[in-house]
Design an enzyme around this catalytic site. Structure first.
Site, mmCIF file in Angstrom:
data_model
loop_
_atom_site.group_PDB
_atom_site.id
_atom_site.type_symbol
_atom_site.label_atom_id
_atom_site.label_comp_id
_atom_site.label_asym_id
_atom_site.label_seq_id
_atom_site.Cartn_x
_atom_site.Cartn_y
_atom_site.Cartn_z
ATOM 1 N N LEU A 33 0.658 -1.194 -0.107
ATOM 2 C CA LEU A 33 -0.056 -0.054 -0.099
ATOM 3 C C LEU A 33 0.827 1.291 -0.017
ATOM 4 O O LEU A 33 2.031 1.245 0.739
ATOM 5 C CB LEU A 33 -1.194 -0.010 1.401
ATOM 6 C CG LEU A 33 -1.739 -1.205 1.212
ATOM 7 C CD1 LEU A 33 -2.916 -1.038 2.301
ATOM 8 C CD2 LEU A 33 -2.645 -1.187 0.017
ATOM 9 N N HIS A 34 0.453 2.288 -0.447
ATOM 10 C CA HIS A 34 1.014 3.590 -0.593
ATOM 11 C C HIS A 34 0.027 4.708 -0.715
ATOM 12 O O HIS A 34 -1.265 4.255 -0.479
ATOM 13 C CB HIS A 34 1.742 3.753 -2.009
ATOM 14 C CG HIS A 34 1.023 3.236 -3.002
ATOM 15 N ND1 HIS A 34 -0.009 4.176 -3.566
ATOM 16 C CD2 HIS A 34 1.307 2.443 -4.124
ATOM 17 C CE1 HIS A 34 -0.391 3.722 -4.825
ATOM 18 N NE2 HIS A 34 0.157 2.709 -5.120
ATOM 19 N N GLU A 35 0.311 5.986 -0.841
ATOM 20 C CA GLU A 35 -0.706 7.053 -0.619
ATOM 21 C C GLU A 35 -1.822 7.134 -1.563
ATOM 22 O O GLU A 35 -2.973 7.516 -1.242
ATOM 23 C CB GLU A 35 0.028 8.322 -0.660
ATOM 24 C CG GLU A 35 0.974 8.786 0.346
ATOM 25 C CD GLU A 35 0.290 8.936 1.915
ATOM 26 O OE1 GLU A 35 -0.967 9.509 1.859
ATOM 27 O OE2 GLU A 35 0.828 8.341 2.617
ATOM 28 N N GLY A 36 -1.489 6.352 -2.712
ATOM 29 C CA GLY A 36 -2.912 6.171 -3.730
ATOM 30 C C GLY A 36 -3.911 5.512 -3.030
ATOM 31 O O GLY A 36 -5.063 5.776 -3.171
ATOM 32 N N HIS A 37 -3.472 4.264 -2.441
ATOM 33 C CA HIS A 37 -4.266 3.289 -1.844
ATOM 34 C C HIS A 37 -5.078 4.184 -0.698
ATOM 35 O O HIS A 37 -6.176 3.901 -0.253
ATOM 36 C CB HIS A 37 -3.768 2.185 -1.196
ATOM 37 C CG HIS A 37 -3.223 1.193 -2.507
ATOM 38 N ND1 HIS A 37 -1.748 1.076 -2.544
ATOM 39 C CD2 HIS A 37 -3.625 0.307 -3.191
ATOM 40 C CE1 HIS A 37 -1.515 0.233 -3.503
ATOM 41 N NE2 HIS A 37 -2.578 -0.192 -3.879
ATOM 42 N N GLN A 61 -4.936 -12.697 -12.765
ATOM 43 C CA GLN A 61 -4.799 -11.533 -13.402
ATOM 44 C C GLN A 61 -3.299 -11.224 -14.065
ATOM 45 O O GLN A 61 -3.249 -10.309 -14.711
ATOM 46 C CB GLN A 61 -5.480 -10.214 -12.792
ATOM 47 C CG GLN A 61 -4.553 -9.769 -11.792
ATOM 48 C CD GLN A 61 -5.174 -8.557 -11.259
ATOM 49 O OE1 GLN A 61 -6.268 -8.818 -10.280
ATOM 50 N NE2 GLN A 61 -4.725 -7.263 -11.082
ATOM 51 N N SER A 185 2.664 3.860 -7.444
ATOM 52 C CA SER A 185 2.648 2.442 -7.815
ATOM 53 C C SER A 185 3.427 1.567 -7.054
ATOM 54 O O SER A 185 4.300 1.969 -6.846
ATOM 55 C CB SER A 185 2.748 2.172 -9.412
ATOM 56 O OG SER A 185 2.803 0.813 -9.629
ATOM 57 N N SER A 186 2.509 0.333 -6.659
ATOM 58 C CA SER A 186 3.174 -0.672 -5.732
ATOM 59 C C SER A 186 4.702 -0.966 -6.630
ATOM 60 O O SER A 186 5.678 -1.325 -5.965
ATOM 61 C CB SER A 186 2.584 -1.926 -5.684
ATOM 62 O OG SER A 186 1.204 -1.424 -5.129
HETATM 63 P P1 AMP Z 1 -3.709 -2.220 -6.664
HETATM 64 O O1 AMP Z 1 -3.285 -2.531 -5.197
HETATM 65 O O2 AMP Z 1 -2.768 -1.960 -7.626
HETATM 66 O O3 AMP Z 1 -4.343 -3.326 -7.256
HETATM 67 O O4 AMP Z 1 -4.461 -1.006 -6.691
HETATM 68 C C1 AMP Z 1 -5.822 -0.935 -5.867
HETATM 69 C C2 AMP Z 1 -6.435 0.191 -5.921
HETATM 70 O O5 AMP Z 1 -5.684 1.336 -5.828
HETATM 71 C C3 AMP Z 1 -6.846 0.202 -7.652
HETATM 72 O O6 AMP Z 1 -8.348 0.828 -7.795
HETATM 73 C C4 AMP Z 1 -5.838 1.196 -8.312
HETATM 74 O O7 AMP Z 1 -6.417 1.834 -9.373
HETATM 75 C C5 AMP Z 1 -5.788 2.341 -7.048
HETATM 76 N N1 AMP Z 1 -4.559 3.074 -7.173
HETATM 77 C C6 AMP Z 1 -3.071 2.481 -7.450
HETATM 78 N N2 AMP Z 1 -2.245 3.499 -7.677
HETATM 79 C C7 AMP Z 1 -2.953 4.566 -7.434
HETATM 80 C C8 AMP Z 1 -2.571 6.059 -7.457
HETATM 81 N N3 AMP Z 1 -1.392 6.332 -7.692
HETATM 82 N N4 AMP Z 1 -3.617 6.996 -7.105
HETATM 83 C C9 AMP Z 1 -4.853 6.487 -6.864
HETATM 84 N N5 AMP Z 1 -5.177 5.303 -6.864
HETATM 85 C C10 AMP Z 1 -4.448 4.449 -7.139
#
Ligand code: AMP
Length: 284
Positions: A33-37, A61, A185-186
């Site tokens: 997890l990061h700030e996007g999550h 996937q 991004s992760s």
């Molecule tokens: P993931 O863990 O990569 O499958 O992402 C989980 C959710 O977090 C998905 O809905 C992604 O689109 C969202 N996400 C990933 N990176 C970002 C970001 N930089 N900003 C906003 N949402 C994000």
């Protein structure tokens, strides 16, 4: 926060809350997890009564030559972020909770799943569609939150909701970027400092293409100019695609009306640096 690894336990806990008319918000993730999550979680906390986050690195996937086994898994750090955000439930299933022995069904979402990301990663969106459907059936949220960062995935989820009549609202959350503009991004943790610098060509090209389109250039011309500029700025990167597409169908746009008030198109880009593949997009 309660961490729950099994479907029946999560169902029991949520059934009780549903009986009390609590609105359930759901944020599916693959962890690291990061700030996007975190921004998705914050939205769910603001807009619903109960927030459920799932962490599940979904094998269906990933293609055979992709990074499933080396996808970052940082569960302790993830849990502390979620506790910090006061998440109510973390659903942390093993593969057999999602795909019990004998599971064999699949979902083919249609043409959108075989262009751009879908063309480069065959089967990827079908894997996303099946796991999200299973998670929706387990969690039965009122609202689910997805990032604009994965624009084609978001369009696939919206289509899934329509095609299968899931009674769930989808809310898209804006892309969170680092201080230089690189979308979080992760997978960014794989990048060296040099690679990170070169990867800035990705957001730079999105904003260049946007300027060109806003100044009246056609999608074809904006695509050509920004592709050439990308190759000049990032000689060590391999561009998978850079295009201007319809938000819903992901078909390339032949024209763009720069006087529209609401976004009608998405500029999409994917490129590789070393062993890492990055994607980004901009709504226009
Ligand atoms: P993931 O863990 O990569 O499958 O992402 C989980 C959710 O977090 C998905 O809905 C992604 O689109 C969202 N996400 C990933 N990176 C970002 C970001 N930089 N900003 C906003 N949402 C994000």
């Amino acid at each position: 926060m309660r961490t729950i690894p099994t479907t029946p336990d999560l169902r029991n806990a949520l059934d009780n809350l549903r009986k009390q008319d609590k609105r359930i918000g759901f944020v599916p993730t693959m962890g690291a997890l990061h700030e996007g999550h975190r921004s998705l979680v914050k939205m769910s906390k603001q807009q619903t009564d109960v927030t459920v986050v799932s962490i599940f690195v979904n094998p269906t996937q990933f293609g055979p030559n992709e990074d499933f086994s080396r996808y970052p898994r940082t569960i302790e750090a993830d849990e502390s972020i979620l506790i910090d955000e006061e998440v109510d439930f973390l659903f942390l299933p093993e593969v057999d909770q999602i795909y019990p022995a004998g599971h064999s069904s699949s979902i083919h979402i249609g043409p959108i799943s075989s262009v751009f990301e879908g063309a480069i990663r065959p089967g990827h969106f079908d894997g996303v569609a099946i796991v999200v459907s299973i998670l929706f059936n387990i969690v039965q949220p009122n609202v689910a939150f997805f990032g604009q960062k994965d624009a084609q995935q978001l369009a696939v989820i919206r289509k899934l909701i329509r095609d299968f009549a899931f009674p769930i609202d989808i809310i898209a959350s804006p892309t969170i970027r680092d201080e230089n503009g690189l979308a979080l991004s992760s997978r960014n943790r794989y990048l060296s400092e040099n690679e990170k610098n070169e990867a800035l060509a990705i957001p730079t090209m999105l904003f260049l293409a946007k300027d060109l389109l806003m100044n009246g250039q056609s999608p074809a011309d904006a695509k050509m100019a920004s592709t050439l500029e990308f190759q000049r700025l990032a000689p060590n990167m391999k561009l998978d695609y850079l295009d201007i597409v319809d938000n819903e169908t992901f078909q390339p746009k032949s024209s763009f009306d720069n006087r529209q008030n609401s976004p009608s198109a998405t500029i999409i880009i994917a490129a590789r640096i070393g062993a890492t593949r990055l994607i980004d997009n901009l709504l226009i």
